[in-house]
Design a protein around this motif. Sequence first.
Motif, PDB file in Angstrom:
ATOM      1  N   GLU A 248       0.830  -1.204   0.000  1.00 39.41           N
ATOM      2  CA  GLU A 248       0.000   0.000   0.000  1.00 39.41           C
ATOM      3  C   GLU A 248       0.868   1.260   0.000  1.00 39.41           C
ATOM      4  N   ALA A 249       1.913   1.248   0.829  1.00 35.62           N
ATOM      5  CA  ALA A 249       2.802   2.411   0.890  1.00 35.62           C
ATOM      6  C   ALA A 249       3.552   2.605  -0.418  1.00 35.62           C
ATOM      7  N   ALA A 250       3.983   1.509  -1.047  1.00 33.46           N
ATOM      8  CA  ALA A 250       4.677   1.601  -2.331  1.00 33.46           C
ATOM      9  C   ALA A 250       3.742   2.148  -3.403  1.00 33.46           C
ATOM     10  N   SER A 251       2.496   1.657  -3.404  1.00 31.05           N
ATOM     11  CA  SER A 251       1.509   2.137  -4.372  1.00 31.05           C
ATOM     12  C   SER A 251       1.215   3.620  -4.167  1.00 31.05           C
ATOM     13  N   GLN A 252       1.254   4.067  -2.910  1.00 33.70           N
ATOM     14  CA  GLN A 252       0.979   5.473  -2.609  1.00 33.70           C
ATOM     15  C   GLN A 252       2.079   6.380  -3.153  1.00 33.70           C
ATOM     16  N   ILE A 253       3.330   5.919  -3.126  1.00 35.00           N
ATOM     17  CA  ILE A 253       4.431   6.693  -3.690  1.00 35.00           C
ATOM     18  C   ILE A 253       4.158   6.995  -5.162  1.00 35.00           C
ATOM     19  N   VAL A 254       3.648   5.971  -5.876  1.00 36.85           N
ATOM     20  CA  VAL A 254       3.319   6.150  -7.291  1.00 36.85           C
ATOM     21  C   VAL A 254       2.122   7.082  -7.446  1.00 36.85           C
ATOM     22  N   LYS A 255       1.087   6.828  -6.672  1.00 38.18           N
ATOM     23  CA  LYS A 255      -0.153   7.611  -6.775  1.00 38.18           C
ATOM     24  C   LYS A 255       0.089   9.089  -6.491  1.00 38.18           C
ATOM     25  N   ASN A 256       0.962   9.395  -5.534  1.00 39.55           N
ATOM     26  CA  ASN A 256       1.236  10.773  -5.150  1.00 39.55           C
ATOM     27  C   ASN A 256       2.253  11.455  -6.062  1.00 39.55           C
ATOM     28  N   GLY A 257       2.765  10.722  -7.045  1.00 38.75           N
ATOM     29  CA  GLY A 257       3.741  11.309  -7.956  1.00 38.75           C
ATOM     30  C   GLY A 257       5.099  11.537  -7.338  1.00 38.75           C
ATOM     31  N   GLU A 258       5.394  10.799  -6.254  1.00 38.22           N
ATOM     32  CA  GLU A 258       6.670  10.985  -5.556  1.00 38.22           C
ATOM     33  C   GLU A 258       7.763  10.076  -6.100  1.00 38.22           C
ATOM     34  N   GLY A 259       7.398   9.163  -6.979  1.00 40.30           N
ATOM     35  CA  GLY A 259       8.383   8.251  -7.542  1.00 40.30           C
ATOM     36  C   GLY A 259       7.711   7.259  -8.471  1.00 40.30           C
ATOM     37  N   LYS A 260       8.523   6.436  -9.115  1.00 40.84           N
ATOM     38  CA  LYS A 260       8.034   5.394 -10.013  1.00 40.84           C
ATOM     39  C   LYS A 260       8.585   4.054  -9.546  1.00 40.84           C
ATOM     40  N   ILE A 261       7.880   2.982  -9.898  1.00 38.98           N
ATOM     41  CA  ILE A 261       8.326   1.642  -9.544  1.00 38.98           C
ATOM     42  C   ILE A 261       8.411   0.807 -10.819  1.00 38.98           C
ATOM     43  N   LYS A 262       9.632   0.533 -11.234  1.00 37.37           N
ATOM     44  CA  LYS A 262       9.857  -0.277 -12.429  1.00 37.37           C
ATOM     45  C   LYS A 262       9.405  -1.705 -12.139  1.00 37.37           C
ATOM     46  N   PHE A 263       8.687  -2.290 -13.075  1.00 35.40           N
ATOM     47  CA  PHE A 263       8.083  -3.601 -12.850  1.00 35.40           C
ATOM     48  C   PHE A 263       8.842  -4.677 -13.613  1.00 35.40           C
ATOM     49  N   PHE A 264       9.649  -5.435 -12.875  1.00 29.72           N
ATOM     50  CA  PHE A 264      10.306  -6.604 -13.440  1.00 29.72           C
ATOM     51  C   PHE A 264       9.409  -7.818 -13.192  1.00 29.72           C
ATOM     52  N   THR A 265       9.636  -8.885 -13.940  1.00 35.52           N
ATOM     53  CA  THR A 265       8.791 -10.059 -13.779  1.00 35.52           C
ATOM     54  C   THR A 265       9.619 -11.327 -13.587  1.00 35.52           C
ATOM     55  N   SER A 266       8.972 -12.323 -12.988  1.00 39.01           N
ATOM     56  CA  SER A 266       9.579 -13.637 -12.841  1.00 39.01           C
ATOM     57  C   SER A 266       8.527 -14.698 -13.105  1.00 39.01           C
ATOM     58  N   THR A 267       8.921 -15.723 -13.821  1.00 37.47           N
ATOM     59  CA  THR A 267       8.024 -16.861 -14.039  1.00 37.47           C
ATOM     60  C   THR A 267       8.391 -18.015 -13.109  1.00 37.47           C
ATOM     61  N   GLU A 268       9.255 -17.747 -12.138  1.00 36.07           N
ATOM     62  CA  GLU A 268       9.659 -18.760 -11.152  1.00 36.07           C
ATOM     63  C   GLU A 268       8.433 -19.291 -10.418  1.00 36.07           C
ATOM     64  N   LYS A 269       8.423 -20.598 -10.183  1.00 33.54           N
ATOM     65  CA  LYS A 269       7.345 -21.204  -9.407  1.00 33.54           C
ATOM     66  C   LYS A 269       7.601 -20.955  -7.921  1.00 33.54           C
ATOM     67  N   TRP A 270       6.643 -20.304  -7.298  1.00 32.34           N
ATOM     68  CA  TRP A 270       6.754 -19.990  -5.875  1.00 32.34           C
ATOM     69  C   TRP A 270       6.551 -21.228  -5.019  1.00 32.34           C
ATOM     70  N   PHE A 271       7.244 -21.273  -3.895  1.00 34.34           N
ATOM     71  CA  PHE A 271       6.823 -22.142  -2.802  1.00 34.34           C
ATOM     72  C   PHE A 271       7.150 -21.422  -1.504  1.00 34.34           C
ATOM     73  N   GLY A 272       6.402 -21.742  -0.482  1.00 37.40           N
ATOM     74  CA  GLY A 272       6.586 -21.026   0.778  1.00 37.40           C
ATOM     75  C   GLY A 272       5.914 -21.751   1.918  1.00 37.40           C
ATOM     76  N   MET A 273       5.999 -21.130   3.097  1.00 37.08           N
ATOM     77  CA  MET A 273       5.578 -21.785   4.321  1.00 37.08           C
ATOM     78  C   MET A 273       4.454 -21.003   4.990  1.00 37.08           C
ATOM     79  N   THR A 274       3.275 -21.123   4.409  1.00 38.77           N
ATOM     80  CA  THR A 274       2.098 -20.448   4.952  1.00 38.77           C
ATOM     81  C   THR A 274       1.346 -21.352   5.927  1.00 38.77           C
ATOM     82  N   TYR A 275       1.256 -22.636   5.584  1.00 42.68           N
ATOM     83  CA  TYR A 275       0.504 -23.610   6.376  1.00 42.68           C
ATOM     84  C   TYR A 275       1.421 -24.773   6.777  1.00 42.68           C
ATOM     85  N   PRO A 276       1.075 -25.524   7.845  1.00 46.25           N
ATOM     86  CA  PRO A 276       1.926 -26.648   8.271  1.00 46.25           C
ATOM     87  C   PRO A 276       2.186 -27.654   7.160  1.00 46.25           C
TER      88      PRO A 276
END
Length: 302
Positions: A248-276
């Motif tokens: 939200e804070a990063a999006s606000q920087i863009v919305k307020n015209g205080e900066g830009k956020i270059k958008f890089f992409t990844s097609t990497e398959k995510w995995f993580g530890m949300t549930y047991p």
Amino acid sequence: MKPTLLVLAAGMGSRYGGVKQIDSVGKNGECLLDFAAYDARLSGFSKVVYIIRRDIEKDFREKLFDRVARNFDAEYVFQDPDALLSDSEKKMAAERSKPWGTMHAVLCAEKAINAPFAVINSDDYYGRDAFKTLGEYLSSISPESTEHAMVGYVLGNTMSKSGTVSRGVCTVKDGYLESIVENTKIGYEGNSIVSDLNGQKITMSGKEWVSMNLFAFSQSAFKGFHEYWENFKKSSLDKPKSEALLPEAASQIVKNGEGKIKFFTSTEKWFGMTYPEDREIVKNELIEKIKSSYYPEKLWEK
């Protein structure tokens, strides 16, 4: 100037049922964060800073930090619930027992950040290519730059079969972020991906670009972060479950015209530890990466 990696490791792990950021998943007892530090070091980062809770400090040092610090410049800072609050604000937030979210965490680490920096979650696997992309980008910008960056992932590559996930759905134009809308409950219903957004169910294609909290900032971003935090406090200190969120804070920087956020992409398959149930999945994914020589049998030499 070589960049710093900032790791958000103060989460409560309520859905996981434990301190997932220091749970052993590697062949030699490594945590998922060992692999992130290893990838960051190979990708041009010169330092890693962890944000943790005080109550996990002893276990954090024993199970992760001391090992990483023998191989990489590392330090940690604390995210306390009453950090960055005045005495009167602390009274307003008296019912709060946990930290105030990812944006609050980043502000708690500000004094430890002396270079452009990337931010990651502690329970997500991002892939080395993403670290290389942001390591190169951050090494090319000045501390005063108003052009920041992030790496977005394909939603369908970031889902968990074990339950719902939270993802920031991104709108992108001409290679730059336009906005992020936080979706706190995205999950499978049969073969469909459904988001529960503000009480309304929305069917998603799975091809949307989403934020996994993998951002890259110059130090100039802290000005916008403080503005976001001050506004958040005015509206949310008396709401025990409110969170100040980095997307939200990063999006606000863009919305307020205080900066830009270059958008890089990844097609990497995510995995993580949300549930047991995710623990065994993560262990098996890492075993496969070791078998393919993506990682060595022993991650650290000492």
